[in-house]
Design a protein around this motif. Structure first.
Motif, PDB file in Angstrom:
ATOM      1  N   TYR A  49      41.600  47.619  38.217  1.00  0.00           N
ATOM      2  CA  TYR A  49      42.921  47.927  38.756  1.00  0.00           C
ATOM      3  C   TYR A  49      42.891  49.151  39.670  1.00  0.00           C
ATOM      4  N   ALA A  50      41.991  50.087  39.431  1.00  0.00           N
ATOM      5  CA  ALA A  50      41.845  51.233  40.337  1.00  0.00           C
ATOM      6  C   ALA A  50      41.321  50.770  41.695  1.00  0.00           C
ATOM      7  N   LEU A  51      40.336  49.877  41.686  1.00  0.00           N
ATOM      8  CA  LEU A  51      39.819  49.350  42.948  1.00  0.00           C
ATOM      9  C   LEU A  51      40.866  48.511  43.670  1.00  0.00           C
ATOM     10  N   MET A  52      41.672  47.755  42.919  1.00  0.00           N
ATOM     11  CA  MET A  52      42.740  46.975  43.549  1.00  0.00           C
ATOM     12  C   MET A  52      43.753  47.914  44.203  1.00  0.00           C
ATOM     13  N   SER A  53      44.070  49.024  43.562  1.00  0.00           N
ATOM     14  CA  SER A  53      45.020  49.982  44.130  1.00  0.00           C
ATOM     15  C   SER A  53      44.498  50.582  45.428  1.00  0.00           C
ATOM     16  N   ALA A  54      43.167  50.723  45.505  1.00  0.00           N
ATOM     17  CA  ALA A  54      42.538  51.266  46.708  1.00  0.00           C
ATOM     18  C   ALA A  54      42.225  50.166  47.725  1.00  0.00           C
ATOM     19  N   ASN A  55      42.693  48.946  47.466  1.00  0.00           N
ATOM     20  CA  ASN A  55      42.426  47.783  48.327  1.00  0.00           C
ATOM     21  C   ASN A  55      40.936  47.510  48.485  1.00  0.00           C
ATOM     22  N   ASP A  56      40.166  47.779  47.417  1.00  0.00           N
ATOM     23  CA  ASP A  56      38.724  47.545  47.436  1.00  0.00           C
ATOM     24  C   ASP A  56      38.295  46.448  46.466  1.00  0.00           C
ATOM     25  N   PHE A  57      39.253  45.666  45.963  1.00  0.00           N
ATOM     26  CA  PHE A  57      38.943  44.579  45.041  1.00  0.00           C
ATOM     27  C   PHE A  57      39.966  43.476  45.264  1.00  0.00           C
ATOM     28  N   PRO A  58      39.537  42.220  45.137  1.00  0.00           N
ATOM     29  CA  PRO A  58      40.479  41.101  45.352  1.00  0.00           C
ATOM     30  C   PRO A  58      41.668  41.148  44.391  1.00  0.00           C
ATOM     31  N   ARG A  59      42.801  40.734  44.890  1.00  0.00           N
ATOM     32  CA  ARG A  59      44.013  40.650  44.063  1.00  0.00           C
ATOM     33  C   ARG A  59      44.017  39.327  43.308  1.00  0.00           C
TER      34      ARG A  59
END
Length: 59
Positions: A23-33
């Motif tokens: 979820y931290a990577l998703m918040s940084a737009n660095d992981f698929p949603r």
């Protein structure tokens, strides 16, 4: 080609990331949603996770 849906526990096992890491990577737009698959359930497309892993390996 069918695209399997992966629940969070499977994504954690495949990537080695924790829930908070995902979820931290998703918040940084660095992981698929994920996509919503139910009222309170989400899943990730396996191709999105595979593409993310391949992009990390290339970096």
């Amino acid at each position: 080609m069918t695209d399997n849906l992966l629940r969070r526990a499977e994504v954690e096992a495949i990537t080695g990331l924790s829930r908070s890491g995902i979820y931290a990577l998703m918040s940084a737009n660095d992981f698929p949603r994920p996509i919503r698959v139910g009222k309170r359930a989400v899943a990730w497309k396996s191709s999105d996770i595979t593409d993310w892993i391949n992009s990390r390996a290339a970096a």
